[in-house]
Design a protein around this motif. Structure first.
Motif, PDB file in Angstrom:
ATOM      1  N   GLU A 133      36.797  31.566 -47.425  1.00 23.86           N
ATOM      2  CA  GLU A 133      37.061  32.712 -46.547  1.00 23.86           C
ATOM      3  C   GLU A 133      36.361  32.620 -45.324  1.00 23.86           C
ATOM      4  OE1 GLU A 133      37.092  37.505 -47.332  1.00 23.86           O
ATOM      5  OE2 GLU A 133      36.523  36.294 -48.674  1.00 23.86           O
ATOM      6  N   PRO A 134      37.030  32.258 -44.261  1.00 27.69           N
ATOM      7  CA  PRO A 134      36.521  32.074 -42.925  1.00 27.69           C
ATOM      8  C   PRO A 134      35.674  33.257 -42.387  1.00 27.69           C
ATOM      9  CG  PRO A 134      38.439  31.023 -43.020  1.00 27.69           C
ATOM     10  CD  PRO A 134      38.322  31.889 -44.071  1.00 27.69           C
ATOM     11  N   GLY A 135      34.638  33.104 -41.738  1.00 28.06           N
ATOM     12  CA  GLY A 135      33.788  34.192 -41.324  1.00 28.06           C
ATOM     13  C   GLY A 135      33.079  34.923 -42.020  1.00 28.06           C
ATOM     14  N   THR A 136      32.862  34.686 -43.202  1.00 28.32           N
ATOM     15  CA  THR A 136      31.908  35.198 -44.243  1.00 28.32           C
ATOM     16  C   THR A 136      30.680  34.705 -44.523  1.00 28.32           C
ATOM     17  OG1 THR A 136      32.516  33.958 -46.278  1.00 28.32           O
ATOM     18  CG2 THR A 136      33.887  35.935 -45.518  1.00 28.32           C
ATOM     19  N   GLY A 137      30.427  33.530 -44.055  1.00 30.97           N
ATOM     20  CA  GLY A 137      29.001  32.804 -43.970  1.00 30.97           C
ATOM     21  C   GLY A 137      29.052  31.634 -44.846  1.00 30.97           C
ATOM     22  N   CYS A 138      27.616  30.986 -44.850  1.00 34.74           N
ATOM     23  CA  CYS A 138      27.733  29.951 -45.840  1.00 34.74           C
ATOM     24  C   CYS A 138      26.414  30.130 -46.631  1.00 34.74           C
ATOM     25  CB  CYS A 138      27.383  28.582 -44.816  1.00 34.74           C
ATOM     26  SG  CYS A 138      26.844  27.039 -45.817  1.00 34.74           S
ATOM     27  N   SER A 139      26.583  30.321 -47.908  1.00 35.67           N
ATOM     28  CA  SER A 139      25.611  31.020 -48.668  1.00 35.67           C
ATOM     29  C   SER A 139      24.623  29.681 -49.086  1.00 35.67           C
ATOM     30  CB  SER A 139      26.244  31.297 -49.980  1.00 35.67           C
ATOM     31  OG  SER A 139      26.951  32.424 -50.054  1.00 35.67           O
ATOM     32  N   ALA A 140      25.155  28.372 -48.952  1.00 35.32           N
ATOM     33  CA  ALA A 140      24.271  27.278 -49.239  1.00 35.32           C
ATOM     34  C   ALA A 140      23.328  26.835 -48.248  1.00 35.32           C
ATOM     35  CB  ALA A 140      25.310  26.031 -49.571  1.00 35.32           C
ATOM     36  N   LEU A 141      23.390  27.502 -47.138  1.00 38.39           N
ATOM     37  CA  LEU A 141      22.442  27.117 -45.964  1.00 38.39           C
ATOM     38  C   LEU A 141      20.899  27.371 -46.657  1.00 38.39           C
ATOM     39  CD1 LEU A 141      23.854  27.976 -42.501  1.00 38.39           C
ATOM     40  CD2 LEU A 141      22.944  25.833 -43.208  1.00 38.39           C
ATOM     41  N   GLY A 152      26.455  15.255 -40.340  1.00 41.46           N
ATOM     42  CA  GLY A 152      27.608  15.871 -39.835  1.00 41.46           C
ATOM     43  C   GLY A 152      27.816  17.455 -40.212  1.00 41.46           C
ATOM     44  N   TRP A 153      26.828  17.805 -40.776  1.00 40.33           N
ATOM     45  CA  TRP A 153      27.118  19.497 -41.010  1.00 40.33           C
ATOM     46  C   TRP A 153      26.981  20.392 -39.877  1.00 40.33           C
ATOM     47  CZ3 TRP A 153      22.828  22.697 -40.862  1.00 40.33           C
ATOM     48  CH2 TRP A 153      21.701  22.180 -40.842  1.00 40.33           C
ATOM     49  N   SER A 154      27.513  21.528 -40.212  1.00 42.80           N
ATOM     50  CA  SER A 154      27.418  22.492 -39.241  1.00 42.80           C
ATOM     51  C   SER A 154      26.703  23.827 -39.882  1.00 42.80           C
ATOM     52  CB  SER A 154      28.489  22.959 -38.438  1.00 42.80           C
ATOM     53  OG  SER A 154      29.391  23.572 -39.342  1.00 42.80           O
ATOM     54  N   THR A 155      26.215  24.759 -39.094  1.00 45.79           N
ATOM     55  CA  THR A 155      25.729  25.864 -39.643  1.00 45.79           C
ATOM     56  C   THR A 155      26.898  26.893 -40.272  1.00 45.79           C
ATOM     57  OG1 THR A 155      26.166  27.284 -37.447  1.00 45.79           O
ATOM     58  CG2 THR A 155      23.914  26.187 -38.196  1.00 45.79           C
ATOM     59  N   ARG A 194      38.052  16.048 -41.684  1.00 45.59           N
ATOM     60  CA  ARG A 194      37.479  16.795 -40.521  1.00 45.59           C
ATOM     61  C   ARG A 194      35.931  16.965 -40.846  1.00 45.59           C
ATOM     62  NH1 ARG A 194      38.122  21.560 -39.118  1.00 45.59           N
ATOM     63  NH2 ARG A 194      38.184  21.167 -37.027  1.00 45.59           N
ATOM     64  N   LEU A 195      35.262  17.106 -39.981  1.00 39.62           N
ATOM     65  CA  LEU A 195      33.978  17.453 -40.062  1.00 39.62           C
ATOM     66  C   LEU A 195      33.892  19.159 -40.058  1.00 39.62           C
ATOM     67  CD1 LEU A 195      31.710  15.024 -38.069  1.00 39.62           C
ATOM     68  CD2 LEU A 195      31.888  15.257 -40.642  1.00 39.62           C
ATOM     69  N   PRO A 196      33.080  19.833 -40.331  1.00 38.34           N
ATOM     70  CA  PRO A 196      33.350  21.241 -40.443  1.00 38.34           C
ATOM     71  C   PRO A 196      33.427  22.044 -39.224  1.00 38.34           C
ATOM     72  CG  PRO A 196      31.246  20.680 -41.184  1.00 38.34           C
ATOM     73  CD  PRO A 196      31.712  19.231 -40.867  1.00 38.34           C
ATOM     74  N   GLY A 197      32.393  21.833 -38.085  1.00 38.65           N
ATOM     75  CA  GLY A 197      32.333  22.435 -37.044  1.00 38.65           C
ATOM     76  C   GLY A 197      32.500  23.767 -37.411  1.00 38.65           C
ATOM     77  N   ASP A 198      33.238  24.646 -36.601  1.00 40.17           N
ATOM     78  CA  ASP A 198      33.416  26.147 -37.053  1.00 40.17           C
ATOM     79  C   ASP A 198      34.405  26.635 -37.761  1.00 40.17           C
ATOM     80  OD1 ASP A 198      35.091  25.912 -35.097  1.00 40.17           O
ATOM     81  OD2 ASP A 198      34.365  27.271 -33.528  1.00 40.17           O
TER      82      ASP A 198
END
Length: 330
Positions: A133-141, A152-155, A194-198
């Motif tokens: 769900e784009p824009g909700t954040g990345c819990s794994a960080l 190659g990861w992004s925030t 693709r790499l994740p980017g934004d």
């Protein structure tokens, strides 16, 4: 699981038109990943287009000595194919290292390339996830990230691609055949994911409605000297903690040519081009294999729980290349 429409496609172009014309549609091959995600409500397509009856189920020799692998070829059939076992053992071994025999009997080549990440937060609809769900954040960080990316990861996303087969195909310079609404094209496998980017929700470089129709593996004479090594928490039926696909060609004791790809370290199969370049023309020694891996992994950015992957991949690289070098001198 919510209700959905089902259609069995008799023609690839028809299948593409149907999926491209529906905002919530998916292709159904073996269903070994998609059906699980539907049960979890991670994917909720309103239309499933079954492509298993399309004429895409053969493995055919190419004029240059390579292979064309149809998208609906079953993983078990591909792993057992005599030409694959003889000329591209890295591919056969990667397939046999993946899942169980029952799953390999169902899973297709196209579906294997398109399987979704096994990140626990992607599969848990109660947790924020930019991929789901784009824009909700990345819990794994700041959560459970032991199995996730170091390269190659992004925030926005630190997920990894789970395919073993794709890592072998990346090392073999394979190309993915796709059919899109505007026509057919080929995409180098190293550029397919693709790499994740934004925008980690956009996982491939295919356009909307794109359908994988096959994979082309070019002739690579020294691919007969290739292998796949996978480290995992259980002896079988587990996703990789790290993996290496490699092929090695020696001229005397020198590295004439080499191919290396890593799995379970990035959002896509990671082609180790810096390591390859560092090895060409150099003596095939354990020391040089380690130095080449160090050069590739210098860009690694481990997360709090997965720093072990740097040394794991280094050690896998050294052991895999050393075994291939020993094999080449027999």
């Amino acid at each position: 699981m919510r209700t959905f429409r089902y259609h069995r496609a008799d023609d690839a172009a028809e299948a593409v038109r149907m999926v491209a014309g529906e905002t919530e549609a998916a292709y159904l091959g073996g269903g070994t990943n998609l059906v699980d995600l539907m049960k979890l409500s991670v994917q909720r397509p309103r239309l499933l287009v079954d492509v298993t009856r399309l004429p895409l189920g053969s493995v055919e020799p190419l004029p240059d000595g390579g292979l064309r692998i149809g998208a609906t070829v079953r993983n078990s059939d591909l792993a057992a194919h005599p030409v694959v076992r003889r000329d591209f053992p890295v591919l056969a071994r990667a397939l046999l290292a993946a899942a169980s025999g029952q799953l390999r009997n169902m899973a297709t080549v196209g579906g294997n390339l398109l399987q979704r990440t096994r990140c626990v937060y992607f599969q848990d609809v109660g947790k924020p996830c930019n991929k789901r769900e784009p824009g909700t954040g990345c819990s794994a960080l700041e959560g459970q990230n032991r199995d996730l990316a170091i390269l190659g990861w992004s925030t926005s996303c630190v997920a990894t691609h789970p395919s073993d087969m794709a890592v072998a195909l990346a090392a073999l310079d394979a190309r993915v055949e796709v059919l899109e609404p505007d026509g057919a094209r080929e995409i180098p496998l190293t550029e397919f994911h693709r790499l994740p980017g934004d925008r980690p929700d956009l996982e491939t470089t295919m356009g909307p409605g794109g359908l994988i129709t096959g994979v082309r593996v070019p002739a690579l004479p020294y691919a007969r000297h290739s292998t796949y090594r996978k480290a995992r928490d259980r002896a079988s039926f587990a996703f990789a903690a790290g993996s290496v696909a490699a092929a090695l060609d020696l001229d005397g004791g020198l590295v004439r040519e080499v191919r290396i790809a890593y799995g379970a370290v990035a959002h896509r199969p990671w082609r180790a081009r810096l390591a390859e370049e560092a090895l060409r023309g150099q003596p095939a020694t354990v020391e040089n294999f380690g130095l080449a891996a160090d050069e590739e992994l210098a860009a690694a950015r481990p997360l709090p729980d997965n720093g072990f992957k740097v040394s794991l991949i280094r050690n896998l690289t050294v052991r895999t290349l050393a075994d291939l070098a020993e094999e080449a001198t027999r």
